[in-house]
Scaffold this motif. Structure first.
Motif, PDB file in Angstrom:
ATOM      1  N   SER A 123     -10.513  30.384  -2.693  1.00  0.00           N
ATOM      2  CA  SER A 123     -11.378  31.488  -2.295  1.00  0.00           C
ATOM      3  C   SER A 123     -10.781  32.186  -1.081  1.00  0.00           C
ATOM      4  O   SER A 123      -9.867  31.669  -0.432  1.00  0.00           O
ATOM      5  CB  SER A 123     -12.773  30.973  -1.965  1.00  0.00           C
ATOM      6  N   PHE A 124     -11.309  33.365  -0.769  1.00  0.00           N
ATOM      7  CA  PHE A 124     -10.820  34.103   0.386  1.00  0.00           C
ATOM      8  C   PHE A 124     -11.041  33.305   1.665  1.00  0.00           C
ATOM      9  O   PHE A 124     -10.172  33.267   2.543  1.00  0.00           O
ATOM     10  CB  PHE A 124     -11.542  35.454   0.481  1.00  0.00           C
ATOM     11  N   GLN A 125     -12.188  32.620   1.767  1.00  0.00           N
ATOM     12  CA  GLN A 125     -12.497  31.841   2.967  1.00  0.00           C
ATOM     13  C   GLN A 125     -11.552  30.648   3.115  1.00  0.00           C
ATOM     14  O   GLN A 125     -11.112  30.324   4.222  1.00  0.00           O
ATOM     15  CB  GLN A 125     -13.955  31.356   2.916  1.00  0.00           C
ATOM     16  N   PHE A 141      -8.479  30.519   2.040  1.00  0.00           N
ATOM     17  CA  PHE A 141      -7.188  31.060   2.450  1.00  0.00           C
ATOM     18  C   PHE A 141      -7.181  31.408   3.940  1.00  0.00           C
ATOM     19  O   PHE A 141      -6.215  31.117   4.653  1.00  0.00           O
ATOM     20  CB  PHE A 141      -6.851  32.290   1.614  1.00  0.00           C
ATOM     21  N   ILE A 142      -8.258  32.029   4.417  1.00  0.00           N
ATOM     22  CA  ILE A 142      -8.362  32.364   5.837  1.00  0.00           C
ATOM     23  C   ILE A 142      -8.353  31.108   6.692  1.00  0.00           C
ATOM     24  O   ILE A 142      -7.689  31.041   7.740  1.00  0.00           O
ATOM     25  CB  ILE A 142      -9.634  33.198   6.111  1.00  0.00           C
TER      26      ILE A 142
END
Length: 429
Positions: free
Chosen positions: A267-269, A271-272
């Protein structure tokens, strides 16, 4: 006052700062800068600090560290650790001590992707201990198995500590990675052998798991086939010279991101969070490296390494005796310092002696890292033990330290074999 006197005072002050809880990077930077100023002058110390900092942060080859950290962060956040454990558990769970053996094998596979002993212990601790608890494993041995398996993260490439060792000693990181393969596989094999023997001796402490069909086994293999191929690509690419370590890190990080997207686990989170963890860890480690270079420069002008080498020559001791004394000193230091601090503090003093004796810096790097990892599972530091204790508060700490003994014996046996047969480390180099 003589430069060597400043050197010994600096080492003593560094120990005081480390025991006081001051971060190792800042401690070494402060002592190195202040000591260099006393021996030479302020202007010279400023020049060394600034030139060292610029060289380290602008060197392309040093990108290998953040790249492998990013690879580890993505794999950790995407849950591939559990997938690798399920694979080993499905194939090995039914044999005596099968769950513990599966944990060791999963740790070895995850170590080939995480570059970190602590990351391996955290991931496998969260995944493997509940399974072993479900099948009535003794909690002390379950936790000790995960803590010991975590030490494989510094031997099986890529390894964060080997990268740091390569940077500060100017040793080929590729050769260090390749040299870590045989010791890593050897230690993995010894761990599995002691588990199998112990489970036959006391089957009630390590019962068998359930039996899986051939279809289930191959299903588990297919679920992590791409990750296994990525790990193999990175390691084989390093061995045959297809990649430089930096390129291998880039391939590993990119491959982990692509595989996580294909499996819809990234998910984007996540990856961040992986990027954030990479930035924080890289900043911390590069601060340590800069501090180490500053401290090494101070030790060099204090003449301590040269004086130590002359003293060894004067006593005319056999090389094996000197190496044994060095290893014993690491065992003692491991009771007070973490692995990174211990290596950075001692390498400037010990490495010239080892080179003078005719040993390879690659071989010494593997020995040092392996001995330092013994401190990760022994009191009173025992970082991996405290990680397991932090995850599972109900396991008594004394039980964990007691249960770690069989694995500790295997680690010492591995060190002994590599000291007697150093060519095992250098076989593929």
């Amino acid at each position: 006052m003589e430069p060597i006197t400043f050197g010994f005072i600096g080492i003593l002050c560094l120990f005081v700062l480390l025991l006081a809880g001051i971060p190792v990077g800042f401690s070494m930077m402060f002592i190195g800068f202040f000591g260099f100023t006393l021996v030479t002058n302020f202007s010279a110390a400023i020049n060394v600090l600034t030139s060292t900092s610029i060289t380290i942060v602008s060197n392309y080859d040093f990108c290998v560290l953040p790249l492998f950290l990013l690879m580890a962060g993505v794999i950790l956040g995407s849950g591939f650790g559990k997938t690798l454990y399920d694979l080993c558990y499905t194939w090995m769970g039914r044999i005596p001590g099968g769950l513990a053996i599966a944990t060791i094998l999963a740790c070895a596979l995850f170590a080939a992707a995480s570059a970190s002993s602590i990351a391996t212990a955290i991931t496998m601790g969260a995944v493997a201990v509940p399974e072993m608890r479900k099948y009535k494993y003794d909690l002390g041995y379950a936790g000790a198995t995960v803590a010991s398996g975590g030490t494989l993260g510094v031997l099986i490439p890529p390894s964060g500590i080997l990268i740091v060792y390569g940077i500060i000693t100017e040793t080929s990181i590729s050769e260090l990675f390749i040299a870590g393969i045989i010791p890593g596989l050897m230690l993995t094999a010894l761990f599995t052998i002691i588990i199998f023997c112990f489970s036959l001796y006391k089957p009630n402490l390590m019962p068998r798991g359930i039996r899986y069909s051939v279809v289930d086994k191959f299903k588990s293999l297919l679920l992590c086939l791409e990750m296994l191929m990525l790990i193999a690509l990175v390691i084989i690419g390093l061995i045959v010279g297809m990649f430089t370590p930096t390129e291998a890190g880039a391939v590993g990080a990119f491959g982990a991101i692509v595989l996580s997207l294909i499996r819809r686990k990234l998910s984007f989170q996540v990856f961040i969070n992986a990027l954030k963890q990479t930035f924080e860890s890289s900043g911390m480690i590069f601060t340590i490296i800069i501090g180490s270079f500053m401290f090494n420069s101070f030790l060099t002008i204090s003449t301590i390494p040269m004086q130590m080498a002359d003293m060894v020559l004067a006593y005319n001791m056999k090389p094996i005796v000197i190496i044994t004394l060095i290893i014993i000193s690491y065992f003692i230091l491991g009771c007070f310092l973490d692995a990174m601090s211990m290596i950075l503090l001692t390498i400037p003093i010990y490495l010239p002696i080892v080179l003078f004796l005719g040993y390879s810096p690659v071989w010494f790097g593997i020995i040092v890292v392996l001995v330092a990892e013994v401190g990760m599972i022994t009191p009173p530091v025992g970082m991996n033990i405290y990680i397991i204790k932090g995850i599972y508060q109900e396991i008594p700490i004394e039980k964990l330290f007691k249960s770690i003994f069989p694995y500790l014996v295997m680690m010492i046996l591995t060190i002994l074999i590599l000291v007697i047969y150093p060519n095992l480390v250098l076989l593929f180099i």
